[in-house]
Design an enzyme around this catalytic site. Structure first.
Site, PDB file in Angstrom:
ATOM      1  N   GLY A   1       0.827  -1.211   0.000  1.00 12.73           N
ATOM      2  CA  GLY A   1       0.000   0.000   0.000  1.00 12.73           C
ATOM      3  C   GLY A   1       0.855   1.251   0.000  1.00 12.73           C
ATOM      4  O   GLY A   1       2.027   1.219  -0.353  1.00 12.73           O
ATOM      5  N   ALA A   2       0.233   2.379   0.425  1.00 11.62           N
ATOM      6  CA  ALA A   2       0.875   3.705   0.339  1.00 11.62           C
ATOM      7  C   ALA A   2       1.430   3.872  -1.077  1.00 11.62           C
ATOM      8  O   ALA A   2       2.612   4.163  -1.290  1.00 11.62           O
ATOM      9  CB  ALA A   2       1.964   3.887   1.398  1.00 11.62           C
TER      10      ALA A   2
ATOM     11  N   HIS B   1       4.713   2.387  -8.004  1.00  6.56           N
ATOM     12  CA  HIS B   1       3.798   1.245  -8.030  1.00  6.56           C
ATOM     13  C   HIS B   1       2.921   1.295  -9.288  1.00  6.56           C
ATOM     14  O   HIS B   1       2.679   0.276  -9.935  1.00  6.56           O
ATOM     15  CB  HIS B   1       2.838   1.276  -6.832  1.00  6.56           C
ATOM     16  CG  HIS B   1       3.489   1.042  -5.502  1.00  6.56           C
ATOM     17  ND1 HIS B   1       3.584   2.020  -4.544  1.00  6.56           N
ATOM     18  CD2 HIS B   1       4.064  -0.068  -4.967  1.00  6.56           C
ATOM     19  CE1 HIS B   1       4.183   1.530  -3.473  1.00  6.56           C
ATOM     20  NE2 HIS B   1       4.496   0.272  -3.702  1.00  6.56           N
TER      21      HIS B   1
ATOM     22  N   LYS C   1      14.209  -0.963  -7.281  1.00  3.96           N
ATOM     23  CA  LYS C   1      14.744  -0.247  -6.116  1.00  3.96           C
ATOM     24  C   LYS C   1      15.138  -1.271  -5.052  1.00  3.96           C
ATOM     25  O   LYS C   1      16.167  -1.163  -4.417  1.00  3.96           O
ATOM     26  CB  LYS C   1      13.735   0.755  -5.548  1.00  3.96           C
ATOM     27  CG  LYS C   1      14.335   1.546  -4.376  1.00  3.96           C
ATOM     28  CD  LYS C   1      13.400   2.588  -3.865  1.00  3.96           C
ATOM     29  CE  LYS C   1      12.308   2.006  -3.028  1.00  3.96           C
ATOM     30  NZ  LYS C   1      12.782   1.366  -1.766  1.00  3.96           N
TER      31      LYS C   1
ATOM     32  N   GLN D   1      15.767  -7.855  -3.080  1.00  2.00           N
ATOM     33  CA  GLN D   1      14.476  -8.553  -2.960  1.00  2.00           C
ATOM     34  C   GLN D   1      14.097  -9.201  -4.289  1.00  2.00           C
ATOM     35  O   GLN D   1      13.644 -10.354  -4.330  1.00  2.00           O
ATOM     36  CB  GLN D   1      13.404  -7.555  -2.518  1.00  2.00           C
ATOM     37  CG  GLN D   1      11.966  -8.059  -2.679  1.00  2.00           C
ATOM     38  CD  GLN D   1      10.945  -7.098  -2.117  1.00  2.00           C
ATOM     39  OE1 GLN D   1      10.732  -7.058  -0.926  1.00  2.00           O
ATOM     40  NE2 GLN D   1      10.286  -6.318  -2.968  1.00  2.00           N
TER      41      GLN D   1
ATOM     42  N   SER E   1       7.435   4.421  -0.480  1.00  2.00           N
ATOM     43  CA  SER E   1       6.345   4.772   0.444  1.00  2.00           C
ATOM     44  C   SER E   1       6.904   5.468   1.680  1.00  2.00           C
ATOM     45  O   SER E   1       6.202   6.189   2.366  1.00  2.00           O
ATOM     46  CB  SER E   1       5.592   3.510   0.865  1.00  2.00           C
ATOM     47  OG  SER E   1       5.156   2.827  -0.275  1.00  2.00           O
TER      48      SER E   1
HETATM   49  O1  PAF Z   1       8.324  -4.620  -1.832  1.00  2.00           O
HETATM   50  C1  PAF Z   1       7.328  -4.684  -1.101  1.00  2.00           C
HETATM   51  O2  PAF Z   1       6.464  -3.784  -1.068  1.00  2.00           O
HETATM   52  C2  PAF Z   1       7.167  -5.893  -0.204  1.00  2.00           C
HETATM   53  O3  PAF Z   1       8.398  -6.348   0.251  1.00  2.00           O
HETATM   54  C3  PAF Z   1       6.353  -7.025  -0.853  1.00  2.00           C
HETATM   55  C4  PAF Z   1       7.069  -7.591  -2.062  1.00  2.00           C
HETATM   56  C5  PAF Z   1       4.993  -6.514  -1.255  1.00  2.00           C
HETATM   57  C6  PAF Z   1       6.168  -8.168   0.145  1.00  2.00           C
HETATM   58  O4  PAF Z   1       5.492  -7.748   1.288  1.00  2.00           O
END
Ligand code: PAF
Length: 279
Positions: A30-31, A36, A149, A153, A186
């Site tokens: 969110g945010a 996004h 970014k 991950q 965010s």
């Molecule tokens: O990058 C994010 O916003 C979070 O780490 C994700 C991938 C939604 C997992 O909670």
């Protein structure tokens, strides 16, 4: 736009779609910001049906304070999602996702999890792995979109999918920046006015580091970056690393056979900001 809180409703809807319908998925906490929206727009172009999840995942926060203060802007998020013609939004509760057991599974991401962010955010990638795997099992998308970014991950999620043989394409999307270069996040809206004004220095330094990498090796560049930040009273450098894009292991010098990136984490007051640049 459909808005569901229950796993069952999401699965029933997705099951009712024609077999050949391609599903794009953008997991978020969110945010929502323009970064996004750019992921969702790309997903809309490349898929017939786009699902976005909004879930502030408690297991990926190493600091309780950060979880409590994470921005919650659900009404605005829904308006933004409608504006980019998102098809379905999944907004589960923690109970729906974790039942009564809000804990992470333990993952082995072939060492990717021990580099950079892994050294400073205890348990973070176990939390990310747990939630992303769970969401993938629920939505079973063809394509899933993540911003570069959070490059570490992104690599970890590619590893997760490969290890679990999930038939999902993981698509990394370029970093979306404010006009002054600050990577969209965010967390930016929690910056004080003074810290917000100081923050573009992070990307400016990455850009300069990219140029300097032609003449300095990684250790020299680290020292150079550390010195640059010493003149910035509002910014605290946590780390600067040059690493191989695939293994995320630190490297010393330019290797033409490898893709490498500079990674940075900086505290602007209480807010931790990360960024990176391809070298
Ligand atoms: O990058 C994010 O916003 C979070 O780490 C994700 C991938 C939604 C997992 O909670």
């Amino acid at each position: 736009m459909l808005v569901f809180a229950k796993i069952k409703s999401v699965q029933e809807k997705l099951k009712s779609l024609k077999k050949e319908t391609s599903i794009g998925f953008v997991p978020t906490m969110g945010a929502l910001h323009k970064g996004h929206l750019s992921l969702i727009e790309q997903a809309k172009k490349e898929n017939d049906f786009v699902v976005v999840s909004i879930f502030i995942n408690p297991t990926q926060f190493d600091k309780q304070e950060d979880l409590i203060n994470y921005p919650k802007t659900i009404e605005n998020d829904l308006d933004l999602l409608k504006s980019v013609s998102c098809d379905l939004v999944f907004i589960p509760t923690a109970e729906e996702i974790y039942a009564n057991n809000i804990t992470s599974s333990s993952f082995d991401f072939n060492g990717l999890e021990y580099q950079m962010e892994g050294k400073f955010r205890d348990g973070h990638f176990n939390g990310v792995g747990t939630i992303v795997k769970r969401l993938f099992e629920i939505v079973m998308p063809h394509n899933a979109y993540f911003g570069e970014k959070d490059f570490q991950q992104l690599q970890i999620i590619k590893n997760l999918v490969a290890q679990n043989q999930m038939p999902i394409n993981i698509i990394g999307c370029p970093i979306f920046r404010e006009n002054d270069g600050l990577a969209m996040s965010s967390r930016n809206e929690r910056l004080t006015t003074a810290h917000r004004a100081a923050a573009p220095f992070i990307y400016k330094t990455l850009q300069k580091a990219k140029v300097e990498f032609g003449t300095k090796n990684a250790d020299e560049l680290k020292i150079w970056v550390e010195n640059e930040f010493k003149n910035q009273p509002l910014l605290d450098l946590e780390y600067f690393e040059i690493a191989d894009e695939d293994t995320l292991i630190s490297i010393q010098d330019i290797k033409t056979s490898q893709k490498q990136r500079a990674f940075i984490a900086v505290f602007a007051g209480k807010i931790r900001l990360i960024d990176n640049i391809s070298l």
